[in-house]
Design a protein around this motif. Structure first.
Motif, PDB file in Angstrom:
ATOM      1  N   LYS A  49       0.854  -1.181   0.000  1.00 38.89           N
ATOM      2  CA  LYS A  49       0.000   0.000   0.000  1.00 38.89           C
ATOM      3  C   LYS A  49       0.889   1.230   0.000  1.00 38.89           C
ATOM      4  O   LYS A  49       1.892   1.282   0.712  1.00 38.89           O
ATOM      5  N   THR A  50       0.503   2.230  -0.754  1.00 43.67           N
ATOM      6  CA  THR A  50       1.284   3.471  -0.744  1.00 43.67           C
ATOM      7  C   THR A  50       0.336   4.618  -0.441  1.00 43.67           C
ATOM      8  O   THR A  50      -0.859   4.541  -0.693  1.00 43.67           O
ATOM      9  N   GLY A  51       0.891   5.663   0.088  1.00 43.20           N
ATOM     10  CA  GLY A  51       0.055   6.817   0.392  1.00 43.20           C
ATOM     11  C   GLY A  51       0.750   7.669   1.431  1.00 43.20           C
ATOM     12  O   GLY A  51       1.775   7.295   1.986  1.00 43.20           O
ATOM     13  N   GLU A  52       0.148   8.803   1.717  1.00 40.68           N
ATOM     14  CA  GLU A  52       0.763   9.732   2.664  1.00 40.68           C
ATOM     15  C   GLU A  52       0.865   9.121   4.052  1.00 40.68           C
ATOM     16  O   GLU A  52       1.903   9.207   4.709  1.00 40.68           O
ATOM     17  N   GLY A  53      -0.244   8.511   4.462  1.00 39.35           N
ATOM     18  CA  GLY A  53      -0.262   7.919   5.794  1.00 39.35           C
ATOM     19  C   GLY A  53       0.798   6.852   5.946  1.00 39.35           C
ATOM     20  O   GLY A  53       1.532   6.820   6.933  1.00 39.35           O
ATOM     21  N   GLU A  54       0.870   5.988   4.940  1.00 39.46           N
ATOM     22  CA  GLU A  54       1.833   4.893   5.007  1.00 39.46           C
ATOM     23  C   GLU A  54       3.256   5.429   5.029  1.00 39.46           C
ATOM     24  O   GLU A  54       4.109   4.927   5.772  1.00 39.46           O
ATOM     25  N   ASP A  55       3.534   6.458   4.236  1.00 36.09           N
ATOM     26  CA  ASP A  55       4.884   7.034   4.232  1.00 36.09           C
ATOM     27  C   ASP A  55       5.230   7.604   5.596  1.00 36.09           C
ATOM     28  O   ASP A  55       6.354   7.460   6.086  1.00 36.09           O
TER      29      ASP A  55
ATOM     30  N   SER B 253     -14.387   1.094   7.525  1.00 33.63           N
ATOM     31  CA  SER B 253     -13.893   1.072   6.144  1.00 33.63           C
ATOM     32  C   SER B 253     -14.441  -0.139   5.404  1.00 33.63           C
ATOM     33  O   SER B 253     -14.690  -0.065   4.200  1.00 33.63           O
ATOM     34  N   GLN B 511       2.561  -3.542   7.328  1.00 31.98           N
ATOM     35  CA  GLN B 511       1.310  -4.079   6.802  1.00 31.98           C
ATOM     36  C   GLN B 511       0.989  -5.456   7.342  1.00 31.98           C
ATOM     37  O   GLN B 511      -0.181  -5.766   7.576  1.00 31.98           O
TER      38      GLN B 511
END
Lengths: 201, 530
Positions: A49-55, B253, B511
């Motif tokens: 998963k990528t995204g701002e939160g993950e970064d 979600s 994750q």
């Protein structure tokens, strides 16, 4: 009794069709070794998963790892003494803050009792345990320690012998002396406590 | 504790606290409750080091002490708490989303230090915030205190158990270890403090990391000599509350994915209303009437009462069944919701590992509960040979299990039905075990990669330090260029690759931890149900 005792062809005791293959069919080879350490996968794994939160969480994780190494809770393994003391080692020491736990919340046996040249272990015990048992020795020990200090450092064996003798004389001290000594003892011990703790970390 | 869990605990302790603490911690996890001398003897470490390690572990709530008969103090490690260390970044990020930077730093300090008094943590966070602010501005203690009080009110931080106040008439010697107690109502009580002050900026001369040795060790600052008003009252992060929050997030979600945004908002409102009233381990939320839900909906949603009722009926009829009751008042069935989420994880694992046809068979068996070999082939519409193959593959990996139904009392194989079924709690446990193993593998690989390139990393750090110091003293462009060329192009490439790999491995750990959380919550709720 059962009819044929295995004479002729072997017969399965159950319906072979139920398991899923017929007689005489070619079955896969018997596996004779443990499965490989890095088996081949038929399918590629799903991308991360990528995204701002993950970064942000990733950055937090890496920072946390680095910060933990600098905290006083990270106990370094004591290195063995090297024959030649390297010049660079002196300048690469990372300065760490001291940490002194709240001794009221911890069991008493966890307090450090370091044998220091300036004071014997018995004087430390006097602060922690109650007044009944070992205060009787401390006045003796204090006097002896002062004598030793005048004589000079390094005579540990003498000190230990004298302390052992002191412990045998339990009944000698009276209560009045104890209280005076206790008051002196407290002050003396507090100084020692600080010094010993700075050394202990 | 399984071997995989112990290995993971050992890696986490080693990364965070060093080898000595790791040795003691793992020994305690393996052997259970032990006294001090036995630990020192069995691990072969000196008594001093064992004492220090135990102090660190107790400070971080990883080990508890207990006084047994005859005055022997025994120490017990909490393996599940050690595994939580993997989740620290997630907790901190959650605090940031809820309470912005101040909350984030408060939770971070509490997690890094295990437990702290309120005054100490407020002071530290104010100092840190002041560092990041512009020159001349300072962070006020009052602001930080307010955020702390809000965290305590919403139960994200809680008080640690305290030493009971002993009366003076207590005869006899004090016990070898204090027995710490806390009552329910005191747990979130914030002491009345008036913390007045502003954060201090650290002077730049104190920050010499690379440079000259200090002339003397700075002694304790004068602040420590003042009596601390809330001495003895320690606070820790309440991990259960964070877990409750994560669980609610996951449910909301999931509903948003399955239906639309509005229904997820309704579910979120219901969960928020029962946040503090239900304990974190309750299987159902409080029953709420639709009127209450209608009143508590966030302001932006102008839906009428009938539309709300329609949505609620829809949610109740959903085969996933997160809402239990069809009538007013409605409540959420959290156990079922967690079950659905875990099942979804299992399904996706089967799909990614074995392919979509296997996934079809798996979902079929899940739906129909028990199926024979022939029925599987018929329902899934997959040729017999392939269906057999897939079923046996899944069987060997323990995703699917066999259920025997004998026709005769002698269990003769020819007269027994063999049905394929999915035992969800058992499959969830198996998957959880695999997750622990994966995270341990990921951490090991990351450490291996870093060790391989240690020389290169050190070189690049040195070069950076040199450049930084040269820039501070005002060097020319040409000189900086020269220093930068000390790292050759292939080395730069190697560093890039290393950085990318380490980032990937770290992201993987995060994750996998999300899956671990889901499966652990589900298994916990099945245990509580019994």
């Amino acid at each position: 009794m059962a009819g044929n005792k295995g004479r002729g062809r072997a017969a399965y005791t159950f319906n072979i069709e139920a398991v899923g293959f017929s007689r005489g069919e070619k079955l896969p080879d018997v596996v004779l070794k443990p499965p490989p350490l890095f088996p081949d996968t038929d399918y590629k794994p799903v991308p991360l998963k990528t995204g701002e939160g993950e970064d942000y969480v990733l950055a937090l994780k890496q920072e946390l790892r680095e910060t933990m190494k600098r905290m006083p809770y990270f106990v370094e393994t004591p290195e063995e003494k090297q024959d030649i003391e390297r010049y660079s080692k002196r300048y690469m020491k990372v300065y760490k803050e001291e940490w002194i736990p709240d001794w009221r919340r911890l069991p008493r046996e966890l307090m450090p009792r370091k044998k220091c040249k300036k004071a014997g272990p018995k004087s430390k015990k006097a602060k922690n345990t109650d007044k009944d048992t070992s205060l009787t020795n401390t006045a003796d020990v204090l006097k002896k320690i002062e004598e030793l200090e005048k004589r000079g450092d390094g005579e540990k064996s003498d000190e230990e012998n004298e302390e052992k003798e002191g412990s045998k004389e339990k009944s000698k001290e009276g209560d009045d002396e104890d209280e005076d000594d206790a008051a002196d003892q407290e002050e003396y011990d507090e100084e020692e406590q600080e010094e010993v703790e700075t050394e202990a970390v | 504790m399984t071997q995989a869990e112990i290995k993971l605990c050992s890696l986490l302790l080693q990364e965070h606290f060093g080898e000595i603490v790791e040795k003691i911690g793992v020994h305690l996890i393996r052997t259970g409750s032990q006294p001090l001398r036995v630990i020192a003897h069995d691990t072969g470490t000196s008594l001093d080091q064992v004492k220090k390690a135990l102090c660190v572990l107790i400070q971080h709530n990883l080990v508890i002490h207990r006084v047994h008969k005859r005055g022997v103090v025994e120490y017990e490690a909490q393996c599940s708490r050690v595994l939580r260390m993997l989740r620290y970044p997630r907790y901190i990020y959650t605090a940031k989303t809820l309470y912005s930077d101040t909350g984030e730093l408060l939770v971070e300090e509490l997690l890094l230090n295990g437990k702290m008094t309120m005054s100490a943590v407020v002071k530290k966070v104010a100092d840190r915030l002041t560092e990041t602010m512009e020159d001349g501005k300072n962070m006020d203690y009052a602001e930080v205190s307010n955020t702390f009080v809000r965290l305590a009110d919403t139960h994200f931080v809680q008080r640690c158990p305290v030493v009971p106040a002993t009366e003076n008439s207590d005869p006899g010697p004090p016990p070898p270890a204090p027995t710490l107690v806390i009552s329910e109502k005191d747990m979130y009580l914030v002491p009345k403090l008036s913390l007045i002050g502003k954060g201090k900026r650290r002077r730049s001369s104190d920050e010499d990391a690379t440079g000259e040795p200090k002339a003397k060790r700075p002694k304790h600052t004068s602040d420590n000599k003042e009596p601390i008003p809330d001495d003895g009252i320690y606070w820790q992060a309440n991990l259960d509350r964070f877990h409750q929050h994560f669980r609610d997030q996951a449910i909301v979600s999931a509903v948003a994915n399955r239906m639309d945004q509005t229904s997820s908002e309704i579910v979120r409102t219901m969960l928020r209303m029962s946040e503090i009233t239900t304990s974190s381990s309750a299987p159902f939320t409080q029953p709420l009437s639709s009127n209450e839900i209608f009143r508590s909906l966030p302001v932006g949603y102008n839906i009428s009462k009938q539309v709300l009722d329609q949505y609620l009926t829809l949610l109740a009829d959903d085969p996933a069944k997160t809402l239990l009751s069809d009538l007013d008042p409605r409540h959420e069935d959290l156990h079922k919701a967690l079950g659905c989420l875990s099942t979804a994880s299992l399904e996706s694992v089967v799909q990614e590992r074995f392919g979509s046809r296997c996934a079809r068979i798996f979902r079929l068996v899940l739906q129909k509960k028990h199926l024979e070999q022939k029925q599987v082939e018929d329902f899934a519409m997959i040729p017999a040979k392939e269906a057999k193959d897939m079923l046996y593959k899944m069987l060997s990996e323990n995703f699917i299990s066999l259920q025997e139904i004998p026709k005769t009392p002698d269990h003769a194989p020819s007269r027994t039905f063999y049905l394929y079924t999915v035992n969800i709690p058992s499959a969830a446990r198996m998957l959880l075990h695999r997750c622990y193993k994966s995270v341990a593998n990921l951490i090991e690989r990351r450490q291996f990669e870093t060790k391989e390139n240690k020389r290169l990393l050190e070189k690049s750090q040195r070069v950076e330090a040199i450049i930084a110091s040269m820039q501070a003293t005002g060097a020319e462009e040409a000189q900086l260029q020269e220093i930068e060329e000390m790292i050759t192009a292939p080395e730069r490439q190697q560093l890039e690759t290393l950085k990318r790999n380490v980032n990937k491995l770290d992201a993987c750990e995060i994750q996998v931890d999300e899956t671990i959380f889901l499966l652990e919550s589900y298994i916990e709720s099945t245990l509580k149900r019994q």
